[in-house]
Scaffold this active site. Structure first.
Site, PDB file in Angstrom:
ATOM      1  N   ASP A   2       0.352  19.175 -21.356  1.00 30.45           N
ATOM      2  CA  ASP A   2      -0.482  17.986 -21.447  1.00 30.45           C
ATOM      3  C   ASP A   2       0.312  17.009 -22.297  1.00 30.45           C
ATOM      4  O   ASP A   2       0.380  17.125 -23.519  1.00 30.45           O
ATOM      5  CB  ASP A   2      -1.838  18.332 -22.077  1.00 30.45           C
ATOM      6  CG  ASP A   2      -2.723  17.103 -22.225  1.00 30.45           C
ATOM      7  OD1 ASP A   2      -2.191  15.975 -22.184  1.00 30.45           O
ATOM      8  OD2 ASP A   2      -3.942  17.266 -22.392  1.00 30.45           O
ATOM      9  N   HIS A  43     -20.718  13.301 -25.941  1.00 27.92           N
ATOM     10  CA  HIS A  43     -20.481  12.380 -27.063  1.00 27.92           C
ATOM     11  C   HIS A  43     -20.229  10.946 -26.621  1.00 27.92           C
ATOM     12  O   HIS A  43     -20.430  10.021 -27.395  1.00 27.92           O
ATOM     13  CB  HIS A  43     -19.340  12.884 -27.942  1.00 27.92           C
ATOM     14  CG  HIS A  43     -18.034  12.980 -27.241  1.00 27.92           C
ATOM     15  ND1 HIS A  43     -17.794  13.889 -26.248  1.00 27.92           N
ATOM     16  CD2 HIS A  43     -16.892  12.267 -27.386  1.00 27.92           C
ATOM     17  CE1 HIS A  43     -16.558  13.735 -25.812  1.00 27.92           C
ATOM     18  NE2 HIS A  43     -15.990  12.759 -26.469  1.00 27.92           N
ATOM     19  N   PHE A  83      -7.951  19.045 -25.020  1.00 25.56           N
ATOM     20  CA  PHE A  83      -8.685  17.813 -25.322  1.00 25.56           C
ATOM     21  C   PHE A  83     -10.009  17.884 -24.548  1.00 25.56           C
ATOM     22  O   PHE A  83     -10.137  18.663 -23.607  1.00 25.56           O
ATOM     23  CB  PHE A  83      -7.852  16.591 -24.898  1.00 25.56           C
ATOM     24  CG  PHE A  83      -8.565  15.300 -25.189  1.00 25.56           C
ATOM     25  CD1 PHE A  83      -8.819  14.929 -26.494  1.00 25.56           C
ATOM     26  CD2 PHE A  83      -9.017  14.484 -24.169  1.00 25.56           C
ATOM     27  CE1 PHE A  83      -9.510  13.759 -26.771  1.00 25.56           C
ATOM     28  CE2 PHE A  83      -9.705  13.313 -24.435  1.00 25.56           C
ATOM     29  CZ  PHE A  83      -9.948  12.952 -25.739  1.00 25.56           C
ATOM     30  N   ASP A  84     -10.987  17.102 -24.934  1.00 28.84           N
ATOM     31  CA  ASP A  84     -12.330  17.282 -24.346  1.00 28.84           C
ATOM     32  C   ASP A  84     -12.394  17.085 -22.829  1.00 28.84           C
ATOM     33  O   ASP A  84     -13.034  17.862 -22.127  1.00 28.84           O
ATOM     34  CB  ASP A  84     -13.406  16.452 -25.068  1.00 28.84           C
ATOM     35  CG  ASP A  84     -13.057  14.981 -25.179  1.00 28.84           C
ATOM     36  OD1 ASP A  84     -11.924  14.617 -24.804  1.00 28.84           O
ATOM     37  OD2 ASP A  84     -13.897  14.191 -25.636  1.00 28.84           O
ATOM     38  N   ALA A  99       0.317  13.740 -23.062  1.00 32.52           N
ATOM     39  CA  ALA A  99      -0.172  12.423 -23.485  1.00 32.52           C
ATOM     40  C   ALA A  99       0.694  11.824 -24.603  1.00 32.52           C
ATOM     41  O   ALA A  99       0.988  10.639 -24.597  1.00 32.52           O
ATOM     42  CB  ALA A  99      -1.625  12.518 -23.937  1.00 32.52           C
ATOM     43  N   LYS A 113      -1.172   6.459 -23.640  1.00 31.66           N
ATOM     44  CA  LYS A 113      -0.783   6.665 -25.036  1.00 31.66           C
ATOM     45  C   LYS A 113       0.701   6.307 -25.203  1.00 31.66           C
ATOM     46  O   LYS A 113       1.044   5.158 -25.409  1.00 31.66           O
ATOM     47  CB  LYS A 113      -1.047   8.124 -25.456  1.00 31.66           C
ATOM     48  CG  LYS A 113      -2.520   8.445 -25.701  1.00 31.66           C
ATOM     49  CD  LYS A 113      -3.249   8.809 -24.455  1.00 31.66           C
ATOM     50  CE  LYS A 113      -4.623   9.378 -24.755  1.00 31.66           C
ATOM     51  NZ  LYS A 113      -5.416   9.490 -23.526  1.00 31.66           N
ATOM     52  N   TYR A 154       0.845  -1.210   0.000  1.00 29.84           N
ATOM     53  CA  TYR A 154       0.000   0.000   0.000  1.00 29.84           C
ATOM     54  C   TYR A 154       0.876   1.254   0.000  1.00 29.84           C
ATOM     55  O   TYR A 154       0.577   2.233  -0.666  1.00 29.84           O
ATOM     56  CB  TYR A 154      -0.919   0.011   1.227  1.00 29.84           C
ATOM     57  CG  TYR A 154      -1.946   1.120   1.170  1.00 29.84           C
ATOM     58  CD1 TYR A 154      -3.221   0.865   0.664  1.00 29.84           C
ATOM     59  CD2 TYR A 154      -1.639   2.409   1.595  1.00 29.84           C
ATOM     60  CE1 TYR A 154      -4.169   1.879   0.582  1.00 29.84           C
ATOM     61  CE2 TYR A 154      -2.583   3.429   1.517  1.00 29.84           C
ATOM     62  CZ  TYR A 154      -3.848   3.152   1.013  1.00 29.84           C
ATOM     63  OH  TYR A 154      -4.774   4.162   0.926  1.00 29.84           O
TER      64      TYR A 154
HETATM   65  N1  F0G Z   1      -5.072  14.911 -22.824  1.00 30.20           N
HETATM   66  C1  F0G Z   1      -5.043  14.491 -24.101  1.00 30.20           C
HETATM   67  C2  F0G Z   1      -4.290  15.279 -25.121  1.00 30.20           C
HETATM   68  C3  F0G Z   1      -5.723  13.330 -24.458  1.00 30.20           C
HETATM   69  O1  F0G Z   1      -5.694  12.936 -25.724  1.00 30.20           O
HETATM   70  C4  F0G Z   1      -6.420  12.619 -23.454  1.00 30.20           C
HETATM   71  C5  F0G Z   1      -7.152  11.404 -23.786  1.00 30.20           C
HETATM   72  C6  F0G Z   1      -6.399  13.076 -22.142  1.00 30.20           C
HETATM   73  C7  F0G Z   1      -5.705  14.238 -21.864  1.00 30.20           C
HETATM   74  C8  F0G Z   1      -7.101  12.360 -21.025  1.00 30.20           C
HETATM   75  O2  F0G Z   1      -6.454  11.202 -20.704  1.00 30.20           O
HETATM   76  O3  F0G Z   1      -8.076   9.358 -21.230  1.00 30.20           O
HETATM   77  O4  F0G Z   1      -6.100   8.974 -19.767  1.00 30.20           O
HETATM   78  O5  F0G Z   1      -8.002  10.307 -18.965  1.00 30.20           O
HETATM   79  N2  F0G Z   1      -7.400  11.057 -24.939  1.00 30.20           N
HETATM   80  C9  F0G Z   1      -8.027   9.843 -25.392  1.00 30.20           C
HETATM   81  C10 F0G Z   1      -8.275   9.956 -26.860  1.00 30.20           C
HETATM   82  C11 F0G Z   1      -9.212   9.409 -24.622  1.00 30.20           C
HETATM   83  O6  F0G Z   1      -9.003   9.105 -27.376  1.00 30.20           O
HETATM   84  O7  F0G Z   1      -7.716  10.831 -27.510  1.00 30.20           O
HETATM   85  P1  F0G Z   1      -7.206   9.884 -20.134  1.00 30.20           P
END
Ligand code: F0G
Length: 459
Positions: free
Chosen positions: A215, A450, A124-125, A217, A258, A72
């Site tokens: 960000d 979406h 990103f969304d 990713a 990613k 833990y």
């Molecule tokens: N930032 C970016 C640029 C992303 O593309 C994503 C996720 C996130 C943050 C959030 O990360 O999913 O680990 O919580 N993108 C995925 C996509 C879902 O399909 O582009 P997460």
């Protein structure tokens, strides 16, 4: 046509996928209310919904899974991850979390609240959602050339720095809580951001005393593009380029699903501010779990520590970006419009140009996604007005600057022949573009609609 870059790996384990008939797919679409997130994965032949968490781990990562320390507190896998994070990014503080949006949920409320703004090259969304959930407003400020899919430019993911500075002055620097640099710029088509741009943004941010978050990713794919396209760094190693990028930020929030080639995981990095990191740890314990596991199991931490290195290997990146370029060159030969040049994690078809008869409020990119599934069992996703949703203040549908149908390619999963199937399906659908109808919403939830909304075809 561009040559396929051979895989720097061989296949040790396989996973069967189902071949479906057109009738079965039609039925699956109806059941899913024409929402690709509602289609059962076992009804999909090639799944390009996302490159997130859909990657194939290596034998090394799987053996790491067996060795994961499930303590833990203070587990060995945590320290291994810490070391990898510090080594790769040169940041003093590293905090695991369960995925990217968890990093956003932990970090953003510390910096944002009512009356505040966050500016990004493009959110990103989920990132946008977490800015709004913290009570602030999110503003995109990408370079103009990103908005013309046919225009070829090396760094279409960049921030429009002049516009950003104007915005800071208009809003009042004290009201701008955060600048977010998304690398690569997912919503603009996986387009890279240059080091020059990261540096300029950071300089302006420091002038106004605003913090910068990367960000991260797709930080590794971004670094590869820098090596290929930014003259000054053509002889630098990927490792050196990554360190240089992260110099121009104060923190990063990362979905490790990613470029760390995982199925789950996320990371927060803080360059040097121990006081700020203390707040991060506090939120992490409340939302994610104790600091040394951050909402993950020890085996996930172990796989992340290994995957972070595999994801920055230059031979792997040449193959990875090579896959995109191979697929893109087939679309070029057929005159199919997409966000050019191709980005790092997939093809973003220009649905506005492919389906000019469908207006933004009938969701051309979602309609194209539905059609690609109908045609060949290929699952893709809308990055356009359907994804953007309604204005939080007025409730009106927002018109997106792009209508992209994204075919995201999972890492180390699909072969050259799979890419050929995708190219052929896109060509077939384009040939009957004028028969394709738009969609309307039957039901939608208030945020991130979406993922869940129900749609129906407009007859
Ligand atoms: N930032 C970016 C640029 C992303 O593309 C994503 C996720 C996130 C943050 C959030 O990360 O999913 O680990 O919580 N993108 C995925 C996509 C879902 O399909 O582009 P997460």
């Amino acid at each position: 046509m561009k040559k396929y870059v051979p895989e720097p790996f061989r296949i040790k384990m396989v996973e069967p996928i189902k071949m479906t008939t057109r009738e079965e797919r039609e039925e699956a679409l109806k059941k899913a209310h024409y929402n690709m997130f509602n289609v059962k994965a076992n009804m999909v032949y090639i799944d390009c919904l996302t490159d997130s968490g859909t990657n194939a781990m290596s034998d090394d990562q799987w053996s790491g899974v067996m060795k994961g320390d499930e303590a833990y507190a203070g587990g060995e896998s945590y320290f291994k991850l810490l070391e990898a994070g510090r080594d790769i990014f040169d940041y003093e503080f590293i905090q695991p979390v369960h995925q990217g949006r968890a990093a956003e949920k932990v970090v953003f409320p510390i910096l944002l609240g009512e009356g505040k703004y966050a500016i990004s090259n493009m959110f990103f969304d989920t990132t946008r959602a977490h800015v709004e959930l913290a009570g602030a407003r999110a503003i995109d400020c990408v370079v103009e050339e990103a908005k013309d899919p046919s225009k070829i430019a090396p760094f279409k993911g960049n921030m429009d720095v002049e516009k950003m500075e104007r915005l800071i002055n208009e809003l009042g620097p004290e009201n701008v809580g955060l600048i977010v640099m998304t690398i690569t710029n997912n919503s603009a088509g996986g387009q890279p951001v240059s080091i020059e741009n990261l540096k300029q943004v950071y300089e302006v941010a420091k002038k106004y005393n605003i913090l910068v978050d990367i960000d991260a990713a797709r930080f590794a794919e971004n670094a590869y593009f820098i090596k290929m396209r930014e003259e000054k760094y053509k002889d630098a190693s990927i490792e050196e380029i990554i360190k240089e990028c992260f110099k121009y930020a104060d923190m990063f929030t990362m979905s490790a699903k990613k470029d760390a080639i995982l199925n789950i995981g996320g990371l927060i990095g803080v360059k040097e501010d121990a006081e700020f990191f203390q707040l991060v740890k506090g939120n992490c314990i409340s939302y994610e779990g104790f600091v040394t596991y951050g909402g993950l199991s020890g085996r996930d931490l172990e796989a992340m520590a290994i995957g972070l290195y595999e994801g920055i290997n230059e031979d792997y990146l040449a193959y990875r970006i090579g896959q995109m370029e191979y697929l893109a060159s087939q679309l070029d030969d057929a005159g199919i419009p997409y966000q050019k040049p191709v980005g790092g994690h997939g093809i973003f078809l220009d649905a506005k140009a492919i389906l000019p008869n469908i207006p933004y409020y009938e969701f051309p990119a979602q309609s194209l996604a539905v059609e690609l599934y109908r045609e060949a069992g290929i699952r893709s996703t809308d990055i356009g007005s359907y994804m953007l949703g309604n204005d939080p203040d007025t409730g009106e549908q927002i018109e997106s600057e792009f209508e992209f149908t994204r075919l995201a390619i999972p890492r180390r999963v699909y072969t050259q022949a799979h890419l050929d199937v995708i190219a052929e399906a896109v060509k077939n659908v384009k040939e009957r573009a004028d028969e394709i109808k738009g969609l309307k919403i039957k039901w939608e939830p208030p945020v991130l609609r979406h993922f869940q909304a129900h749609l129906e075809p407009i007859e």
